[in-house]
Design a protein around this motif. Structure first.
Motif, short mmCIF file in Angstrom:
data_model
loop_
_atom_site.label_atom_id
_atom_site.label_comp_id
_atom_site.label_asym_id
_atom_site.label_seq_id
_atom_site.Cartn_x
_atom_site.Cartn_y
_atom_site.Cartn_z
N VAL A 45 1.15 -0.69 0.23
CA VAL A 45 -0.19 -0.32 0.06
C VAL A 45 0.96 1.47 0.07
O VAL A 45 1.29 2.21 -0.47
CB VAL A 45 -1.13 0.02 1.05
CG1 VAL A 45 -2.37 1.59 1.45
CG2 VAL A 45 -1.87 -1.46 1.52
N ALA A 46 1.85 1.71 0.66
CA ALA A 46 3.04 2.55 1.06
C ALA A 46 3.28 3.20 -0.17
O ALA A 46 3.73 4.15 -0.98
CB ALA A 46 3.69 2.55 2.33
N LEU A 47 3.47 1.85 -0.79
CA LEU A 47 4.46 1.92 -2.39
C LEU A 47 3.37 2.32 -3.58
O LEU A 47 3.83 3.25 -4.32
CB LEU A 47 5.10 0.59 -2.73
CG LEU A 47 6.47 -0.30 -1.69
CD1 LEU A 47 6.73 -1.08 -2.37
CD2 LEU A 47 7.18 1.33 -2.06
N ARG A 48 2.67 2.60 -3.24
CA ARG A 48 1.52 2.57 -4.47
C ARG A 48 0.69 3.61 -4.35
O ARG A 48 -0.49 3.85 -5.02
CB ARG A 48 0.28 1.16 -4.28
CG ARG A 48 1.21 0.26 -5.25
CD ARG A 48 0.71 -1.14 -5.19
NE ARG A 48 1.57 -2.40 -6.17
CZ ARG A 48 2.33 -3.14 -5.47
NH1 ARG A 48 3.07 -2.62 -4.24
NH2 ARG A 48 3.12 -3.92 -6.37
N ILE A 49 0.55 4.56 -3.33
CA ILE A 49 -0.38 5.48 -2.80
C ILE A 49 0.12 6.73 -2.29
O ILE A 49 1.96 6.77 -2.13
CB ILE A 49 -1.11 5.57 -2.06
CG1 ILE A 49 -0.65 5.74 -0.57
CG2 ILE A 49 -2.24 3.98 -1.89
CD1 ILE A 49 -1.29 5.10 0.69
N ASP A 50 -0.08 7.76 -3.33
CA ASP A 50 0.48 8.74 -3.02
C ASP A 50 0.67 9.46 -1.43
O ASP A 50 -0.18 9.01 0.05
CB ASP A 50 0.25 11.00 -3.73
CG ASP A 50 -1.41 10.17 -2.79
OD1 ASP A 50 -2.62 9.41 -2.82
OD2 ASP A 50 -2.18 11.74 -2.50
N ARG B 13 -5.46 -1.65 -7.84
CA ARG B 13 -5.30 -1.56 -8.85
C ARG B 13 -7.01 -1.65 -9.37
O ARG B 13 -7.54 -0.24 -10.43
CB ARG B 13 -5.09 -3.00 -9.61
CG ARG B 13 -5.23 -2.90 -10.89
CD ARG B 13 -4.80 -4.19 -11.73
NE ARG B 13 -3.05 -4.59 -11.67
CZ ARG B 13 -3.06 -5.72 -10.50
NH1 ARG B 13 -4.08 -6.85 -10.36
NH2 ARG B 13 -1.70 -5.43 -10.23
N ARG B 14 -8.08 -1.84 -9.09
CA ARG B 14 -9.20 -1.24 -8.80
C ARG B 14 -9.63 -0.03 -8.78
O ARG B 14 -10.26 0.91 -9.81
CB ARG B 14 -10.33 -2.16 -8.06
CG ARG B 14 -11.86 -2.18 -8.51
CD ARG B 14 -12.66 -2.80 -7.46
NE ARG B 14 -12.91 -3.02 -5.96
CZ ARG B 14 -12.55 -3.36 -4.98
NH1 ARG B 14 -12.46 -4.63 -5.31
NH2 ARG B 14 -12.82 -3.01 -3.94
N MET B 15 -8.78 0.28 -7.37
CA MET B 15 -8.84 2.14 -7.61
C MET B 15 -8.01 3.32 -8.32
O MET B 15 -7.93 4.70 -8.23
CB MET B 15 -8.72 2.62 -5.58
CG MET B 15 -9.76 1.44 -5.17
SD MET B 15 -8.72 1.79 -3.51
CE MET B 15 -9.09 3.55 -2.80
N GLY B 16 -7.61 1.90 -9.27
CA GLY B 16 -6.63 3.20 -9.80
C GLY B 16 -5.51 3.50 -9.44
O GLY B 16 -4.43 4.80 -10.01
N LEU B 17 -4.54 3.13 -8.97
CA LEU B 17 -3.39 2.93 -8.01
C LEU B 17 -2.43 2.01 -8.12
O LEU B 17 -3.12 1.17 -8.31
CB LEU B 17 -4.02 2.96 -6.35
CG LEU B 17 -5.18 4.64 -6.12
CD1 LEU B 17 -5.44 4.58 -4.63
CD2 LEU B 17 -4.41 5.99 -6.18
N GLY B 18 -1.11 3.24 -7.99
CA GLY B 18 -0.33 1.38 -8.33
C GLY B 18 0.37 0.96 -10.00
O GLY B 18 1.58 0.12 -9.05
N GLU B 19 -0.10 1.84 -10.58
CA GLU B 19 0.17 1.16 -11.39
C GLU B 19 2.02 1.97 -12.38
O GLU B 19 2.69 1.14 -12.46
CB GLU B 19 -0.04 2.17 -12.89
CG GLU B 19 -1.68 1.48 -13.38
CD GLU B 19 -2.70 1.92 -12.68
OE1 GLU B 19 -2.19 2.90 -11.69
OE2 GLU B 19 -4.17 1.86 -12.92
N ALA B 20 2.29 3.24 -11.44
CA ALA B 20 3.81 3.40 -11.33
C ALA B 20 4.58 2.37 -10.61
O ALA B 20 5.84 2.09 -10.19
CB ALA B 20 3.83 4.88 -11.25
N ALA B 21 4.50 1.78 -9.88
CA ALA B 21 4.82 1.29 -8.75
C ALA B 21 5.22 -0.31 -8.54
O ALA B 21 6.28 -0.38 -9.20
CB ALA B 21 4.48 1.36 -6.81
N GLU B 22 3.66 -0.72 -10.03
CA GLU B 22 4.29 -2.39 -10.41
C GLU B 22 5.09 -1.53 -11.54
O GLU B 22 6.16 -2.79 -11.92
CB GLU B 22 2.51 -2.48 -10.91
CG GLU B 22 1.45 -2.71 -10.02
CD GLU B 22 0.46 -3.04 -10.39
OE1 GLU B 22 -0.22 -3.25 -11.35
OE2 GLU B 22 -0.42 -3.02 -9.33
#
Length: 237
Positions: free
Chosen positions: A185-190, A224-233
């Protein structure tokens, strides 16, 4: 063809009541100055203090800590109306939340309140999501008084504080997760405590609906469903 996926459970979106005690507030570089000023009460540089910070940064939590220390009433800025000013100013310490919200904001009443509390020596803590100069206040005297009042800001949390807050948010909901979930979570959210609250609430609802514990794959799927984390992935690939 049999369906092996776990059945969805009926969930109820019950209101979650965050804990606003002093012992529940996590201090880091982002909020240390604000926390220190709240703790310094009653030795403030002025009777009026303006606390600013983004949504979910902990303004209301700090305001609640101060309200308990100062035995203060808490109202929203929209509740400061002409017919209530005398009553509000006569009850000692006061917290006025959300002066950045223009809906229902009575600038004349707020200015009158400031004058009265200064006359009576009563302390007031204002909270705002934005700096005073960004509030679009059209009453010059009110804008000037608020700009002259001492202020302290809560900044975006650093990585350590964000992770600590995530752990607390899960614990508050009586959820047990491993460190892999916290890291995912920490890596994928602002770096926003408001966003952290949104994500933990969504993970809680999803896990309850599925009848499953919160695992790292589930957390990544929900993000991913919330539209978060693409950059981290992408960086992990």
């Amino acid at each position: 063809m049999p369906n092996d996926s776990p059945p969805r459970q009926l969930t109820f979106d019950l209101p979650f009541d965050p804990r606003y005690g002093r012992e529940d507030f996590l201090v880091g570089d982002a909020n240390e100055a604000a926390y220190g000023l709240i703790e310094a009460w009653p030795h403030w540089p002025d009777r009026v203090l303006v606390l600013t910070g983004p949504v979910g940064s902990g303004k209301s939590h700090l305001a609640a800590i101060w309200a308990e220390r100062a035995h203060a009433w808490t109202v929203t800025a929209a509740a400061v109306t002409h017919d209530r000013v005398q009553h509000l100013a006569s009850n000692g310490a006061l917290v006025v939340e959300d002066i950045d919200r223009p809906e229902g904001r009575d600038e004349a009443a707020l200015f009158h309140l400031l004058n009265l509390v200064r006359e009576r020596g009563s302390p007031v803590l204002f909270t705002s999501g934005k700096p005073i100069d960004s509030l679009g206040i059209t009453t010059p005297d009110l804008r000037s008084r608020l700009r002259l009042a001492p202020g302290v800001a809560i900044d975006a949390p650093d990585d350590a504080l964000l992770r600590a807050v995530l752990v607390k948010l899960f614990v508050d909901r009586q959820l047990i997760v491993d460190l892999g979930v916290i890291e995912a979570v920490a890596l994928r959210i602002d770096r926003s405590l408001g966003r952290a609250r949104e994500v933990v609430a969504e993970l809680d609802r999803d896990a309850l609906g599925r009848g499953r514990r919160i695992s790292r794959p589930l957390a990544v799927s929900v993000l991913r469903r919330m539209g978060l984390g693409e950059a981290a992935e992408d960086s992990e690939a």
